[in-house]
Design a protein around this motif. Sequence first.
Motif, mmCIF file in Angstrom:
data_model
loop_
_atom_site.group_PDB
_atom_site.id
_atom_site.type_symbol
_atom_site.label_atom_id
_atom_site.label_comp_id
_atom_site.label_asym_id
_atom_site.label_seq_id
_atom_site.Cartn_x
_atom_site.Cartn_y
_atom_site.Cartn_z
ATOM 1 N N TYR A 1 -56.414 -35.653 -8.918
ATOM 2 C CA TYR A 1 -55.679 -34.647 -9.673
ATOM 3 C C TYR A 1 -54.763 -35.197 -10.766
ATOM 4 O O TYR A 1 -54.643 -34.615 -11.832
ATOM 5 C CB TYR A 1 -54.850 -33.798 -8.698
ATOM 6 C CG TYR A 1 -55.689 -33.180 -7.615
ATOM 7 C CD1 TYR A 1 -56.550 -32.130 -7.895
ATOM 8 C CD2 TYR A 1 -55.665 -33.676 -6.315
ATOM 9 C CE1 TYR A 1 -57.345 -31.573 -6.909
ATOM 10 C CE2 TYR A 1 -56.449 -33.117 -5.317
ATOM 11 C CZ TYR A 1 -57.287 -32.074 -5.624
ATOM 12 O OH TYR A 1 -58.082 -31.537 -4.650
ATOM 13 N N ASN A 2 -54.043 -36.307 -10.513
ATOM 14 C CA ASN A 2 -53.040 -36.787 -11.461
ATOM 15 C C ASN A 2 -52.077 -35.652 -11.822
ATOM 16 O O ASN A 2 -51.765 -35.433 -13.000
ATOM 17 C CB ASN A 2 -53.720 -37.359 -12.718
ATOM 18 C CG ASN A 2 -52.753 -38.127 -13.594
ATOM 19 O OD1 ASN A 2 -51.659 -38.492 -13.165
ATOM 20 N ND2 ASN A 2 -53.140 -38.366 -14.839
ATOM 21 N N TYR A 3 -51.599 -34.947 -10.810
ATOM 22 C CA TYR A 3 -50.772 -33.751 -11.021
ATOM 23 C C TYR A 3 -49.299 -34.007 -10.735
ATOM 24 O O TYR A 3 -48.436 -33.544 -11.474
ATOM 25 C CB TYR A 3 -51.290 -32.624 -10.131
ATOM 26 C CG TYR A 3 -50.553 -31.316 -10.307
ATOM 27 C CD1 TYR A 3 -50.645 -30.602 -11.499
ATOM 28 C CD2 TYR A 3 -49.772 -30.796 -9.289
ATOM 29 C CE1 TYR A 3 -49.969 -29.404 -11.679
ATOM 30 C CE2 TYR A 3 -49.089 -29.590 -9.445
ATOM 31 C CZ TYR A 3 -49.192 -28.898 -10.642
ATOM 32 O OH TYR A 3 -48.513 -27.716 -10.807
ATOM 33 N N VAL A 4 -48.989 -34.719 -9.644
ATOM 34 C CA VAL A 4 -47.594 -35.020 -9.313
ATOM 35 C C VAL A 4 -47.186 -36.256 -10.095
ATOM 36 O O VAL A 4 -47.669 -37.353 -9.837
ATOM 37 C CB VAL A 4 -47.418 -35.244 -7.791
ATOM 38 C CG1 VAL A 4 -45.963 -35.563 -7.471
ATOM 39 C CG2 VAL A 4 -47.879 -34.014 -7.008
ATOM 40 N N TRP A 5 -46.304 -36.055 -11.059
ATOM 41 C CA TRP A 5 -45.859 -37.147 -11.918
ATOM 42 C C TRP A 5 -44.482 -37.633 -11.497
ATOM 43 O O TRP A 5 -43.738 -36.913 -10.818
ATOM 44 C CB TRP A 5 -45.811 -36.694 -13.380
ATOM 45 C CG TRP A 5 -47.149 -36.644 -14.040
ATOM 46 C CD1 TRP A 5 -48.364 -36.853 -13.458
ATOM 47 C CD2 TRP A 5 -47.415 -36.361 -15.424
ATOM 48 N NE1 TRP A 5 -49.365 -36.726 -14.386
ATOM 49 C CE2 TRP A 5 -48.817 -36.420 -15.600
ATOM 50 C CE3 TRP A 5 -46.621 -36.069 -16.513
ATOM 51 C CZ2 TRP A 5 -49.426 -36.198 -16.834
ATOM 52 C CZ3 TRP A 5 -47.220 -35.850 -17.749
ATOM 53 C CH2 TRP A 5 -48.613 -35.918 -17.894
ATOM 54 N N ILE A 6 -44.142 -38.837 -11.922
ATOM 55 C CA ILE A 6 -42.800 -39.373 -11.670
ATOM 56 C C ILE A 6 -41.796 -38.519 -12.437
ATOM 57 O O ILE A 6 -41.870 -38.388 -13.655
ATOM 58 C CB ILE A 6 -42.711 -40.840 -12.115
ATOM 59 C CG1 ILE A 6 -43.719 -41.687 -11.337
ATOM 60 C CG2 ILE A 6 -41.296 -41.384 -11.912
ATOM 61 C CD1 ILE A 6 -43.913 -43.075 -11.896
ATOM 62 N N ARG A 10 -40.101 -35.870 -18.905
ATOM 63 C CA ARG A 10 -39.516 -36.861 -19.807
ATOM 64 C C ARG A 10 -38.020 -36.628 -20.015
ATOM 65 O O ARG A 10 -37.333 -37.483 -20.588
ATOM 66 C CB ARG A 10 -40.244 -36.817 -21.149
ATOM 67 C CG ARG A 10 -41.663 -37.367 -21.085
ATOM 68 C CD ARG A 10 -42.433 -37.125 -22.359
ATOM 69 N NE ARG A 10 -42.674 -35.716 -22.576
ATOM 70 C CZ ARG A 10 -43.391 -35.224 -23.583
ATOM 71 N NH1 ARG A 10 -43.917 -36.050 -24.460
ATOM 72 N NH2 ARG A 10 -43.564 -33.925 -23.716
ATOM 73 N N GLU A 11 -37.517 -35.477 -19.554
ATOM 74 C CA GLU A 11 -36.087 -35.226 -19.661
ATOM 75 C C GLU A 11 -35.284 -36.222 -18.824
ATOM 76 O O GLU A 11 -34.153 -36.550 -19.141
ATOM 77 C CB GLU A 11 -35.766 -33.799 -19.210
ATOM 78 C CG GLU A 11 -36.351 -32.725 -20.112
ATOM 79 C CD GLU A 11 -36.079 -31.339 -19.581
ATOM 80 O OE1 GLU A 11 -35.526 -31.224 -18.476
ATOM 81 O OE2 GLU A 11 -36.424 -30.359 -20.266
ATOM 82 N N MET A 12 -35.869 -36.676 -17.700
ATOM 83 C CA MET A 12 -35.147 -37.586 -16.813
ATOM 84 C C MET A 12 -35.759 -38.973 -16.754
ATOM 85 O O MET A 12 -35.078 -39.934 -16.425
ATOM 86 C CB MET A 12 -35.117 -37.006 -15.394
ATOM 87 C CG MET A 12 -34.245 -35.774 -15.248
ATOM 88 S SD MET A 12 -34.107 -35.288 -13.529
ATOM 89 C CE MET A 12 -35.801 -34.914 -13.146
ATOM 90 N N VAL A 13 -37.039 -39.083 -17.051
ATOM 91 C CA VAL A 13 -37.735 -40.360 -16.882
ATOM 92 C C VAL A 13 -37.914 -41.011 -18.242
ATOM 93 O O VAL A 13 -38.514 -40.420 -19.145
ATOM 94 C CB VAL A 13 -39.106 -40.143 -16.202
ATOM 95 C CG1 VAL A 13 -39.808 -41.481 -16.022
ATOM 96 C CG2 VAL A 13 -38.928 -39.456 -14.857
ATOM 97 N N GLU A 19 -32.527 -36.808 -6.472
ATOM 98 C CA GLU A 19 -31.686 -35.629 -6.252
ATOM 99 C C GLU A 19 -31.679 -34.693 -7.453
ATOM 100 O O GLU A 19 -31.213 -33.553 -7.347
ATOM 101 C CB GLU A 19 -30.250 -36.070 -5.938
ATOM 102 C CG GLU A 19 -30.118 -36.946 -4.706
ATOM 103 C CD GLU A 19 -30.586 -36.241 -3.442
ATOM 104 O OE1 GLU A 19 -30.387 -35.015 -3.339
ATOM 105 O OE2 GLU A 19 -31.151 -36.916 -2.564
ATOM 106 N N LYS A 20 -32.176 -35.148 -8.581
ATOM 107 C CA LYS A 20 -32.147 -34.332 -9.796
ATOM 108 C C LYS A 20 -33.432 -33.539 -10.009
ATOM 109 O O LYS A 20 -33.507 -32.743 -10.955
ATOM 110 C CB LYS A 20 -31.905 -35.231 -11.015
ATOM 111 C CG LYS A 20 -30.601 -36.012 -10.966
ATOM 112 C CD LYS A 20 -30.464 -36.912 -12.185
ATOM 113 C CE LYS A 20 -29.193 -37.748 -12.109
ATOM 114 N NZ LYS A 20 -29.062 -38.665 -13.286
ATOM 115 N N ILE A 21 -34.425 -33.750 -9.159
ATOM 116 C CA ILE A 21 -35.678 -33.024 -9.313
ATOM 117 C C ILE A 21 -35.432 -31.542 -9.027
ATOM 118 O O ILE A 21 -34.866 -31.186 -7.986
ATOM 119 C CB ILE A 21 -36.754 -33.573 -8.359
ATOM 120 C CG1 ILE A 21 -36.914 -35.081 -8.546
ATOM 121 C CG2 ILE A 21 -38.074 -32.849 -8.561
ATOM 122 C CD1 ILE A 21 -37.382 -35.484 -9.905
ATOM 123 N N PRO A 22 -35.814 -30.626 -9.920
ATOM 124 C CA PRO A 22 -35.587 -29.194 -9.687
ATOM 125 C C PRO A 22 -36.263 -28.714 -8.405
ATOM 126 O O PRO A 22 -37.330 -29.199 -8.021
ATOM 127 C CB PRO A 22 -36.207 -28.529 -10.931
ATOM 128 C CG PRO A 22 -36.220 -29.601 -11.966
ATOM 129 C CD PRO A 22 -36.415 -30.885 -11.244
#
Length: 403
Positions: free
Chosen positions: A176-181, A321-324, A113-116
């Motif tokens: 791609y390795n574009y969508v990160w956790i 890295r702000e959330m993970v 829910e915190k993903i912008p």
Amino acid sequence: MNIQYTYHPDHLKNSEPSVYTAESLKKEEMLINLGPQHPSTHGVLRLEVITDGEMVKDVVPHPGYLHRCFEKHAESVPFNQVIPYVDRLDYVAAMNSEHAYAMGIERMLGISEKIPKRVEYIRVLVAELNRLASHFVAIGTYGMDIGAYTPFLWMMRDREHILRLLEWASGARMLYNYVWIGGLFYDLPVGFEERCVSFSKYLKPKLRDLEKLLISNKIFIDRTANVGTLPLDLAINYGVTGPMLRGSGLKFDLRRVDGYSVYPELDFEIPIGEGRVGEVGDCWDRNWVRFRECEESLKIIDQCLIQLTSDHKRTREFDPREMVPKKIRPKAQDFYIRAENPKGELGFFFRTDGRSDQALRCKARSCCFTNLSVLPEISRGYMLADLIAIVGSLDFVMGEVDR
């Protein structure tokens, strides 16, 4: 064609002696091996076909020539290092697979829910671009399977525009390795949205031309209508998903059923097979659903671009890295996530212990594997040439089958 003809009197003797006896095989039936290296099997797949003349009596798919070992790789490295392996499952739709995997880890961590919103719209944008590219491969190669070469060239031409866009965003052409956790590798390049708008305007009339050239072509209809019909109850029993299931008449799409990411906020339709030129669930219907989904993906792309250039403009660089945390340690649980990939439901099952940054167990639920499993049921009684059309209508990638 790379076809091997062999007589084998004892073939399947132990499993079905009443059907395949030594005497009947000697007199009438022939064992034909298509593949495992064959242009019409769409990868390293061996089809063991029993024919009576030109009639297909039975077909046994034999996957198992790639051995990607995805699950064991995913259990051997930290969660955030698995994404490059995810890319190599369905390498024709890597963005969609990354999206599903990243959502699963985020939900286990409780940060979904915190993903912008800008990140979510970008994820959907690149996933739908990759859905278009995947369907272009499916439709183009399918036309070539049954003798139409020009549509394949058209599809590869238009797919190249998409690959260049995704390469501009991620730095890679296909993996791609574009969508990160927790977010993305990087925000979209400056000018990306404008170029996507131009591509959308370019592609819409091209789809109309494709419909006239291939989808509504009389020869194409004759080769695909009333061929390889998949009844809805059989599709459900086999766990078939994606365009194959919708081609059989069921309006089931996880983007609507589960409503993940920002899909509930977007307006798009779910095309289904209607039996326009033959039976509901035949090869033509499955191809028709993929073609219509290309149009719906364009609608989704247009809506995402509006959001990215109006309400969710570029504000600052977003750092996942702000959330993970550096060490991702979900609480101990069994968790399953699924998403609507271009070929069907891709799911990931995780078992975690709450202490390690690696999954104790990881399992990929491959839509290509389950869709391929129904091949024998919809191939019996058709001609050998029809078998090629049926295999092409399944649209599977062997990297995900033999993962």
